[in-house]
Design a protein around this motif. Structure first.
Motif, PDB file in Angstrom:
ATOM      1  N   UNK A  72     -34.559 -30.397  -3.846  1.00  0.00           N
ATOM      2  CA  UNK A  72     -35.586 -31.371  -4.193  1.00  0.00           C
ATOM      3  C   UNK A  72     -35.854 -31.319  -5.693  1.00  0.00           C
ATOM      4  N   UNK A 104     -32.671 -25.303  11.250  1.00  0.00           N
ATOM      5  CA  UNK A 104     -31.456 -26.096  11.090  1.00  0.00           C
ATOM      6  C   UNK A 104     -30.298 -25.136  10.954  1.00  0.00           C
TER       7      UNK A 104
ATOM      8  N   UNK B  37     -33.625 -52.082  12.399  1.00  0.00           N
ATOM      9  CA  UNK B  37     -32.482 -51.947  13.293  1.00  0.00           C
ATOM     10  C   UNK B  37     -32.155 -53.280  13.952  1.00  0.00           C
ATOM     11  N   UNK B  40     -30.303 -55.465  11.530  1.00  0.00           N
ATOM     12  CA  UNK B  40     -28.926 -54.990  11.392  1.00  0.00           C
ATOM     13  C   UNK B  40     -28.113 -55.369  12.626  1.00  0.00           C
ATOM     14  N   UNK B  44     -24.680 -57.816  13.329  1.00  0.00           N
ATOM     15  CA  UNK B  44     -23.417 -57.432  13.955  1.00  0.00           C
ATOM     16  C   UNK B  44     -22.902 -58.530  14.877  1.00  0.00           C
TER      17      UNK B  44
ATOM     18  N   UNK C  96     -30.694 -34.857  11.057  1.00  0.00           N
ATOM     19  CA  UNK C  96     -31.053 -33.503  11.447  1.00  0.00           C
ATOM     20  C   UNK C  96     -31.424 -32.620  10.258  1.00  0.00           C
ATOM     21  N   UNK C  97     -31.173 -33.125   9.066  1.00  0.00           N
ATOM     22  CA  UNK C  97     -31.479 -32.325   7.890  1.00  0.00           C
ATOM     23  C   UNK C  97     -30.415 -31.306   7.553  1.00  0.00           C
ATOM     24  N   UNK C 177     -32.441 -45.319   4.570  1.00  0.00           N
ATOM     25  CA  UNK C 177     -32.891 -45.709   5.906  1.00  0.00           C
ATOM     26  C   UNK C 177     -32.312 -44.687   6.867  1.00  0.00           C
ATOM     27  N   UNK C 179     -32.635 -44.228  10.118  1.00  0.00           N
ATOM     28  CA  UNK C 179     -32.088 -44.680  11.398  1.00  0.00           C
ATOM     29  C   UNK C 179     -30.983 -45.704  11.179  1.00  0.00           C
ATOM     30  N   UNK C 180     -29.766 -45.249  11.077  1.00  0.00           N
ATOM     31  CA  UNK C 180     -28.709 -46.190  10.739  1.00  0.00           C
ATOM     32  C   UNK C 180     -27.567 -46.193  11.734  1.00  0.00           C
ATOM     33  N   UNK C 182     -26.884 -48.224  13.755  1.00  0.00           N
ATOM     34  CA  UNK C 182     -26.347 -49.572  13.819  1.00  0.00           C
ATOM     35  C   UNK C 182     -25.499 -49.930  12.614  1.00  0.00           C
ATOM     36  N   UNK C 183     -25.685 -49.204  11.504  1.00  0.00           N
ATOM     37  CA  UNK C 183     -24.969 -49.577  10.287  1.00  0.00           C
ATOM     38  C   UNK C 183     -23.468 -49.496  10.474  1.00  0.00           C
ATOM     39  N   UNK C 185     -21.904 -49.846  13.255  1.00  0.00           N
ATOM     40  CA  UNK C 185     -21.553 -51.001  14.094  1.00  0.00           C
ATOM     41  C   UNK C 185     -21.407 -52.250  13.232  1.00  0.00           C
ATOM     42  N   UNK C 186     -22.383 -52.422  12.337  1.00  0.00           N
ATOM     43  CA  UNK C 186     -22.373 -53.591  11.467  1.00  0.00           C
ATOM     44  C   UNK C 186     -21.111 -53.608  10.624  1.00  0.00           C
ATOM     45  N   UNK C 260     -32.154 -39.164  -2.573  1.00  0.00           N
ATOM     46  CA  UNK C 260     -32.271 -38.394  -1.344  1.00  0.00           C
ATOM     47  C   UNK C 260     -32.938 -37.050  -1.617  1.00  0.00           C
ATOM     48  N   UNK C 264     -36.674 -36.583   0.252  1.00  0.00           N
ATOM     49  CA  UNK C 264     -36.734 -36.016   1.596  1.00  0.00           C
ATOM     50  C   UNK C 264     -37.647 -34.796   1.613  1.00  0.00           C
TER      51      UNK C 264
END
Lengths: 331, 277, 265
Positions: A72, A104, B37, B40, B44, C96-97, C177, C179-180, C182-183, C185-186, C260, C264
């Motif tokens: 960070x 983790x 989402x 996105x 698709x 998950x980090x 973002x 939650x990706x 779907x990316x 898939x896109x 990032x 984060x």
């Protein structure tokens, strides 16, 4: 070894209140909140020291470790570890440090830990014989020889943590950042991990920085603690000294052979726990001898012991009674 | 639903009805939380646009069967519309829940998890409808005369067909998702389903342009009733009488899938309980 | 030199890990490989239908269009086998980090995440695609000329660079973002349009597929090169385009990494 000056870290967090209407509103206008994870934190740590970060959840301990390991960027202030600024992520710096996170894992889930070790050996460009020797030494010390060939997913939490430690220490780092390394482990496993860390520190002279929920971890391992609360550094020094200052009292625990006469106990001191044939008194340190003598004389004692009050309780009192502006107290 | 079949029906139905509004509200809030989402995911769905571009290029030199350039545009716009409105994420949600064990707490609630899921997915429909409204406008201006705007009977069939398509797809997803209790690769199975659906539902190419025997076979398979049938009815490629007939076929497929879903769900639950998730 | 050897060894270790993983789940991976062949077949269906109605579409005959499809499938097998698995690795790491561990390793993070995972079974898919290409040239009645083949291979390199750069851009987005799922898939769904010659598209779509998501540079141009129809201007355009995208991708990656690590928790 480590030098932090006036470290601050502020996150901008998108606030999403519950409720449909609010959710709709946040589509149009997002509300942000500034969260100060660290505020004006300064400290120096000498080579070979073992230091514990203490503080309630969300106090900023993990943030501090992440800044120190270069993951960070601080919002303001400066850090150096060795001669490096962590955020530069210089190769020499990365060879010098390691980070272990109890929550983790870096072990490859579907493969045996030995594969992760082999990968780290390549990543850190370690000579084969040297890495093999280190690995053998660590594996022996942690007694995990039979485990490292089993897929990680088949290992228990404690076994995994031991393997994590080997993976993290393979390149013989001189600075160890340990974030809750004993979380979720049972008491005996905690003790063994603790023991291992102490031995590594004593044999290699590495600097150890540790955060933990378990006061016992810190008490057993770290002669020095840094207490962070709501982003502020509120104490830096010896844990016992802190304990004595917060609670300059001892606990006298007595077992009785028969019921003591009513009223007798209260005359001796403040009773903090009581059952039929047992009682615990809190007594100022200076009056302990006197109180014990009086108790032995007046009560039907079968067993008596004198102890410090539990650390958890002390921390609770310390942090609970903290003034909001958080002035630094030092030992 | 199990209990419903066993005759304790009324109470269950009343219970579900009472709980449904709250479930829908949660679903809607969830939808907004994941709006990125959704967008996105909408993007698709570009295949119909690509196919539209292709076929209009082909039809430039003259119509293909009943399809001229305008028909192709209308067909693929309709395809996009129906696909977006009837789509859901059930199969992914279910497989995930079964795999990481989050199904367990759902089972403890006094309402069938599939009811809860149906509310979550249904809650997305209004938002999807809003998002496709520009498409409806485009469709109106390019092929307005083909739309059943002045034929209430056909309009009703279109609405029923789209609703039926939603239910059918939901049940198919429930079946394949439940398979995750048995096999690791339930999502791969769904991939195969999607592949077959792309061809046999008319998603890639209008069924009547495929070799006649393929088009005939497709009428006896469920795929067409998820996409092709509502679209064909919407843009007037099917007469009202044959659409009515197809609506009946669709209902049969729904009934069949429902039976399979319930049976499979019960069997899977036993297995889930035996393995402790 | 030592650095180069270091990275060569790293690549070997990463590939070995992927191979070990693949052998563990060989059934799954085999299934995936078989599925890829299935999808290749599905890809061909619209092409067959279209050309059963017309001799040529937008100036492309059936075998010529087949060259584009074959080329597209080759690229797709590379994407599925070498690129998407790593993308999923990063996405999971961000969620998950565990990506933190990658960032703490003394090696280039972009290199590490790009080589994190491979799916060796995709070689099946690759071979299938080559078979399509061979068949296409069989239908044409002649093999590509040596010179054209060279240009084609060079453009294959360009296409790989483009694909990789686009992918790095997607990963960079994934830092912001979280939650990706779907990316990817896109990414794949847009990439799917690359099976058609660019001349099929008009207007906005054509512009998008040439400049924004340069499918034309990835499939149509190389196919044209193999067919001996590519003008040198277009070849040059493809080359510059590839380099430009690579530069942009590296720049965005650096920025994203910085964002990032400063955002984060």
């Amino acid at each position: 070894m480590i030098r932090a000056r006036k470290l601050c870290k502020t996150y901008r967090v998108h606030r999403r209140p519950p409720g449909l209407l609010e959710a709709l509103r946040s589509v149009v206008r997002r509300r942000y909140e500034e969260v100060r994870a660290l505020c004006d934190v300064s400290f120096d740590i000498a080579p070979g020291e073992r230091v514990g970060f203490l503080g309630p959840n969300g106090a900023g301990k993990t943030t501090a470790l992440k800044i120190l390991s270069g993951l960070l960027y601080p919002t303001s202030g400066s850090v150096t570890v060795g001669d490096f600024v962590p955020q530069d992520r210089r190769t020499e710096f990365l060879h010098m440090i390691t980070l272990v996170m109890g929550q983790k894992q870096q072990l490859l889930w579907d493969l045996p830990p030995a594969e992760t070790f082999a990968m780290n050996r390549a990543l850190f460009d370690l000579p084969r014989d040297e890495a093999d020797a280190t690995q053998k030494e660590l594996v022996d010390l942690l007694e995990i020889g039979p485990l490292i060939g089993k897929p990680t997913r088949q290992l228990s939490l404690g076994e995994r943590m031991k393997c994590e430690l080997v993976a993290a220490l393979l390149h013989r780092p001189r600075v160890l950042f340990l974030d809750e390394p004993t979380i979720g482990l049972d008491v005996s496993m905690q003790a063994r991990v603790r023991d291992f860390i102490r031995r590594y520190n004593e044999s290699t002279g590495a600097t150890v920085l540790l955060t933990s929920h378990y006061m016992e971890d810190v008490a057993a391992l770290c002669p020095r603690v840094i207490v962070i609360d709501k982003g502020h550094l509120v104490y830096d020094g010896d844990l016992r000294t802190l304990a004595r200052r917060i609670r300059p009292e001892k606990r006298i625990t007595m077992h009785f052979s028969s019921l003591p006469a009513p009223g007798e106990l209260d005359r001796l001191g403040n009773c903090v726990a009581r059952s039929e044939l047992q009682a615990t008194l809190a007594v100022p340190a200076a009056q302990v001898t006197e109180a014990v003598r009086a108790a032995l004389g007046r009560l039907p004692i079968s067993d008596i012991s004198v102890e410090d009050p539990p650390l958890e309780e002390i921390m609770q009192e310390f942090l609970g009674g903290q003034p909001a502006n958080g002035g630094v107290r030092s030992a | 639903m199990n209990r419903l079949l066993r005759g304790e029906g009324l109470r269950t139905v009343r219970h579900v009805l009472r709980a449904y509004p709250a479930l829908l509200r949660v679903g809607l809030a969830d939808m907004f939380a994941y709006r990125a989402e959704l967008v996105v995911w909408l993007l698709t769905m570009n295949m119909p646009l690509v196919m539209m571009a292709l076929w209009t290029a082909v039809a430039k030199s003259g119509p293909v069967g009943r399809f001229g350039q305008r028909e192709f545009v209308a067909y693929y716009l309709g395809m996009l519309l129906v696909r977006i409105i009837t789509g859901s994420w059930l199969v992914w949600e279910l497989t995930m829940e079964i795999r990481n064990g989050t199904l367990a707490p759902r089972l403890l609630r006094p309402i069938h998890p599939l009811w809860a899921h149906s509310a979550m997915q249904l809650a997305a429909v209004p938002l999807r409808a809003i998002l496709v409204s520009p498409l409806v406008l485009v469709l109106y201006f390019t092929a307005g005369e083909r739309l059943p705007l002045h034929e209430p009977a056909r309009l009703a069939i279109v609405v029923a067909a789209i609703a039926g398509a939603w239910i059918l797809l939901f049940l198919i997803m429930a079946i394949i998702g439940t398979l995750a209790a048995y096999v690791e690769s339930a999502l791969s199975i769904f991939d195969v389903w999607l592949g077959a659906q792309a061809v046999l539902s008319g998603y890639l190419v209008p069924l009547e342009l495929l070799p006649p025997w393929v088009a005939r076979t497709a009428r006896y398979l469920p795929f067409r009733y998820i996409l092709g049938f509502p679209v064909e009815t919407l843009i007037g490629l099917e007469s009202t009488t044959s659409a009515l007939h197809d609506l009946g076929v669709q209902a049969l497929f729904i009934a069949g899938s429902l039976v399979v879903t319930l049976a499979l769900w019960r069997a899977a639950l036993k297995r889930f309980a035996a393995f402790g998730g | 030199m030592r650095r180069l050897r270091h990275y060569a060894r790293l690549l070997a270790v990463q590939m070995r890990t992927s191979l070990t993983l693949a052998v563990q789940y060989r059934f799954d991976f085999f299934l995936e490989g078989a599925l890829a062949l299935f999808w290749l077949a599905i890809t061909l269906i619209p092409l067959l239908v279209v050309y059963s109605r017309r001799e040529s579409v937008a100036g492309w005959s059936f075998p010529e269009a087949l060259v584009v499809v074959g080329w597209f499938s080759v690229l797709k097998s590379v994407l599925d086998g070498g690129v998407t698995p790593s993308l999923n690795f990063v996405v999971e790491g961000v969620r998950k980090g565990t990506l933190d561990f990658v960032l703490l390793k003394p090696a280039d993070a972009q290199f590490l995440v790009s080589t994190a995972r491979f799916e060796p079974w995709r070689i099946l898919d690759f071979l299938g695609s080559i078979a399509v290409l061979v068949y296409a040239f069989h239908r044409l009645g002649h093999a590509p000329r040596a010179g054209d083949l060279m240009v084609g291979l060079a453009l294959f390199g360009v296409a790989l660079i483009l694909l990789y750069s686009l992918w790095i851009l997607v990963v960079s987005v994934s830092f912001r973002v979280v939650k990706v799922d779907n990316l990817s898939y896109l990414f794949i769904s847009i990439f799917d349009a690359g099976r058609w010659p660019i001349d099929v598209f008009k207007g906005a779509l054509r512009l998008i597929f040439t400049v924004v998501f340069p499918l034309a540079l990835m499939t149509t141009y190389p196919a044209q090169a193999l067919l001996g129809k590519l003008t040198s201007a277009h070849a040059l355009l493809a080359g510059t385009g590839g380099l430009a995208f690579a530069a942009i991708a590296r720049f965005v990656w650096k920025r994203a990494l910085r964002a990032y690590t400063s955002a984060s928790s």
